[in-house]
Motif scaffolding. Sequence first.
Motif, PDB file in Angstrom:
ATOM      1  N   ASN A  37       0.822  -1.269   0.045  1.00  0.00           N
ATOM      2  CA  ASN A  37       0.264   0.104  -0.151  1.00  0.00           C
ATOM      3  C   ASN A  37       0.850   1.243   0.121  1.00  0.00           C
ATOM      4  O   ASN A  37       0.573   2.305  -0.657  1.00  0.00           O
ATOM      5  CB  ASN A  37      -1.044  -0.066   1.163  1.00  0.00           C
ATOM      6  N   LYS A  38       1.879   1.440   0.955  1.00  0.00           N
ATOM      7  CA  LYS A  38       2.796   2.568   0.944  1.00  0.00           C
ATOM      8  C   LYS A  38       3.564   2.698  -0.524  1.00  0.00           C
ATOM      9  O   LYS A  38       3.566   3.936  -1.027  1.00  0.00           O
ATOM     10  CB  LYS A  38       3.737   2.326   1.952  1.00  0.00           C
ATOM     11  N   ILE A  39       4.113   1.647  -0.941  1.00  0.00           N
ATOM     12  CA  ILE A  39       4.649   1.750  -2.341  1.00  0.00           C
ATOM     13  C   ILE A  39       3.795   2.401  -3.354  1.00  0.00           C
ATOM     14  O   ILE A  39       4.001   3.072  -4.256  1.00  0.00           O
ATOM     15  CB  ILE A  39       5.296   0.506  -2.960  1.00  0.00           C
ATOM     16  N   THR A  40       2.559   1.585  -3.514  1.00  0.00           N
ATOM     17  CA  THR A  40       1.465   1.945  -4.305  1.00  0.00           C
ATOM     18  C   THR A  40       1.171   3.591  -4.286  1.00  0.00           C
ATOM     19  O   THR A  40       0.979   4.370  -5.224  1.00  0.00           O
ATOM     20  CB  THR A  40       0.096   1.302  -4.356  1.00  0.00           C
ATOM     21  N   LEU A  51      -1.249   2.696 -10.746  1.00  0.00           N
ATOM     22  CA  LEU A  51      -0.460   1.562 -10.366  1.00  0.00           C
ATOM     23  C   LEU A  51      -0.988   0.600  -9.256  1.00  0.00           C
ATOM     24  O   LEU A  51      -1.366   1.197  -8.124  1.00  0.00           O
ATOM     25  CB  LEU A  51       0.846   1.944  -9.978  1.00  0.00           C
ATOM     26  N   GLU A  52      -0.707  -0.781  -9.447  1.00  0.00           N
ATOM     27  CA  GLU A  52      -1.565  -1.520  -8.562  1.00  0.00           C
ATOM     28  C   GLU A  52      -0.885  -2.947  -8.445  1.00  0.00           C
ATOM     29  O   GLU A  52      -0.562  -3.437  -9.661  1.00  0.00           O
ATOM     30  CB  GLU A  52      -3.134  -1.781  -8.897  1.00  0.00           C
ATOM     31  N   PHE A  53      -0.704  -3.473  -7.402  1.00  0.00           N
ATOM     32  CA  PHE A  53      -0.011  -4.758  -7.308  1.00  0.00           C
ATOM     33  C   PHE A  53      -1.168  -5.624  -7.127  1.00  0.00           C
ATOM     34  O   PHE A  53      -2.073  -5.697  -6.120  1.00  0.00           O
ATOM     35  CB  PHE A  53       0.853  -4.796  -5.980  1.00  0.00           C
ATOM     36  N   THR A  68       0.279  -3.967 -11.977  1.00  0.00           N
ATOM     37  CA  THR A  68      -0.560  -3.587 -13.451  1.00  0.00           C
ATOM     38  C   THR A  68      -0.863  -2.300 -13.202  1.00  0.00           C
ATOM     39  O   THR A  68      -0.430  -1.575 -12.122  1.00  0.00           O
ATOM     40  CB  THR A  68      -1.801  -4.362 -13.437  1.00  0.00           C
ATOM     41  N   ASP A  69      -1.384  -1.444 -14.230  1.00  0.00           N
ATOM     42  CA  ASP A  69      -1.931   0.002 -14.274  1.00  0.00           C
ATOM     43  C   ASP A  69      -3.330   0.008 -14.729  1.00  0.00           C
ATOM     44  O   ASP A  69      -4.090  -1.093 -15.224  1.00  0.00           O
ATOM     45  CB  ASP A  69      -0.725   0.660 -14.891  1.00  0.00           C
ATOM     46  N   THR A  76       6.103  -8.184 -14.045  1.00  0.00           N
ATOM     47  CA  THR A  76       6.477  -9.259 -12.899  1.00  0.00           C
ATOM     48  C   THR A  76       7.999  -9.365 -12.593  1.00  0.00           C
ATOM     49  O   THR A  76       8.812  -9.079 -13.591  1.00  0.00           O
ATOM     50  CB  THR A  76       5.943 -10.614 -13.299  1.00  0.00           C
ATOM     51  N   LEU A  77       8.318  -9.338 -11.396  1.00  0.00           N
ATOM     52  CA  LEU A  77       9.741  -9.512 -10.677  1.00  0.00           C
ATOM     53  C   LEU A  77       9.677 -10.610  -9.921  1.00  0.00           C
ATOM     54  O   LEU A  77       8.975 -10.231  -8.796  1.00  0.00           O
ATOM     55  CB  LEU A  77      10.191  -8.145 -10.520  1.00  0.00           C
TER      56      LEU A  77
END
Length: 849
Positions: A37-40, A51-53, A68-69, A76-77
């Motif tokens: 959530n913080k990175i997003t 941007l969304e994980f 994804t966006d 993917t990583l």
Amino acid sequence: MKKILKILGILIVLFLFIIGTTLTWLFSSSGNEFLKNKITQIANKKAPIGLEFTHFKLGFSKYAFSITDKQKSQITLNGDYSLFTLNTNAQIHAAIKDLSPYEQLIGMKLNGGIGLNGEVKKNGGDIDVKADITAFNSLINADITLKDYNPKRLFITSKEGIKAESLLAFLNQPKYVSGKILLNADMDISNLSAPSGGFQIASNALSPNISLLNKNYGILLPNEPIKLAINGKAQKDSIITTLLASSSYLNLSSSNLQASLNDYATNGEIKISLEKIGFGGVMLKSPVIANINLKSSKITNQEATLALNLITNPILAHINLPNYTPKDLTISAQDLNLQEILNLIAKYTNATPYNANGAVNLNAKIDKINLDTLDYNLASKLNSTITSLNYQGIQLANNNILNAEINGDSKRLKTKVQSDLFDSKLLANVALKDYSPENVELDIHNLNLQKLAKLFNYAAEGQLDVKANLKNFKDSSFDGDFEIDSKQITLAKATLNALSGMKFKQDISLALNGSGSLKNGNGNAQIKANGKDLNVEISNVKINLPNNAYSADFNLNTPEIANINPLDMTLKGALSLKGNAAFANEIPSLSLQNKDFGDLDIKLANEKLVLKGTNLDVKKIANFTGNGKLVKGGILNANADLVIKGKDSQTILKNLNGIAELNSKDLEIYSVDIDALVSNFEKSSSISLLDVGAFVLAGPLGIAATKGTNVGMLGLNAVIEAKSVIKELEAKFDIKNGIATAQDVAFATKKTRLAAVGAINLNNNAFENFTIGLLDNKDCAKYSQKIKGTLDNPKIEITQTTISTAVNLATSLFGQIKKGAQNVAKPVIGESTEQCVPFYHGSVQHPKQ
């Protein structure tokens, strides 16, 4: 001491416990959720791209992320890592559909998507990145190595080539070129100031977008590709580049272009050759060769020298470019051959070359250049010596000079020109402020018009003096005065015809004198041109430049119009015209009077045309137009009151409204006896209704067209060689939207009365329900003909006849008059027994028998 160590041990254990607890929480599902959530939040604050994980897993030794966006792109990583050394082996896969929403994040706008498949390996300070990049419809392989976090090796290749048009679209640029570009680079960059290795950029066929280049920049190129080869090699602290571009119209080469990696200063030479190309509609008709020499010991003293070879001696330009920013420019052209210059001009103008001998020298310096404000200082001189200049046997110049100076800066420029060309003394001074005129002084004495006109392939004779002093230019106005004077100017008829598009019959000679003055764009002027064949006086000229309004009185007279007649039709005799012409509010106005043939007054004002002709002598008009033998006498009166709107003929006709009227009494014409013609028509089969209709259409002058034809075979010599008196003629039309409807159109002789009804559409010259009738004393039509078609191609339909046999002999008698006319209906045989319906309701009375 033991107590302190005990407390310290407790704190260390407590710290480790907190760290361990924190890490344990971060690697837990709730900790992962917090990090996700913080990175997003941070990423979307930087750029709102949605941007969304879709997957976030961070463990003690492994990780796996899916992102994804808004466009449903996928990144993917995943891999493994060491928590203590942060060494990792990772795989990355990305498929971003469109990069344009990422503009705020990456700092530039890119169009299209990008794909990436690769791996990242980190071992201590060593990092190796290998990736296959798919973008702009191309595949690029990259291998980048870092040693101790410093760049070590760069390897890039595009085996299949990069599509140039797709790359330009990706970079948000117009598709100026298409084709594939091969790119290969293999360089050791462990020392960025002294790398090793090299790179190659090549293409077998780069095709410029010729239509787009022409549209945007006016550049015209042949439809042929360009071959390109660029080879770069790193040597010590520089990149040595070999450059080659070739085609049928462009050759560009350099074998020693050296760019310093310390400050990017450049040394070397570039050779350019251009041909078969154009700019602004002007095509190169001979090759242009230029050499550019770049010289610098460091970027702060970068220099460039251009040698442009258009003719034998080059035009040289030297520019100082500290930090690639222009500072000053020097232009020098010495002993340019005048004959070569004129030959070059002749190639582009298709003019006949001049025979010349002389030299031109140009020196100019532009300094204090500031591209941000577009400021500069300029000092330039042009000196030319014209030893001789000949054209078609006429010596235009003999040991003459033409000198010019331009000095000033970007705000104010002053130009001074001096010359003794064309036997004159010429001095011109022009001052510009912000590139607009501020003051203009012009003084020319004894300008030889024969030599000047010959320069432009015209013919004239005489000398001209011109003096003008214009100042205080502001917007559309200025102050000033001017004078023009010539004892005699002769313009050759060929020159008059070329300039006017008309057909003058002989040369015209005039003495010319004029003057004028202006204050704040308002002023007056007058001009007189007097000669043996023509006198023109334009007086009371009013000039209003701010409002674009002008007016002038004029008086024109000629003792014999045949000497100056520029028209195809024959004219002879004296002519005098006077009146006033004006232009205001984008609308012209005209007042014209003539008394040579009676009283003729024409006025055009406020989109209204009023014509009044009173007691016009038909005999004088006939003599003036070369038809005196056809007319004995008579008086005409003409009136018109028309509304005229529009700026072209089609619009004017569409909006034409009003009335037009012509009437005459006792009009006597030679060459035809109308009564006898009608009598022959009624009593014999020698003439058809088509013949009479043709005469009515053509009018009295129609008989003139039959002169020279074999009319004797018709037995009509007595009719053709006789005369007629038209006792009364009336032609009144009501015009609405360009359609002229006959209100009262008829004429009567001593025995005959003919009338017409219907309309003529002036928009297409077509007849509309137009009928001609031969009347009896009850205003009924004994015979009538309906006219169809156009004025140029009438078609006559016989609608009523009592002739038992009608033989059409029109082609032999009236073929020249009614060319293209044809019967579209057969005669109706038999006599009518019904009571007639009046055909005519006008003012022309039936002849008294």
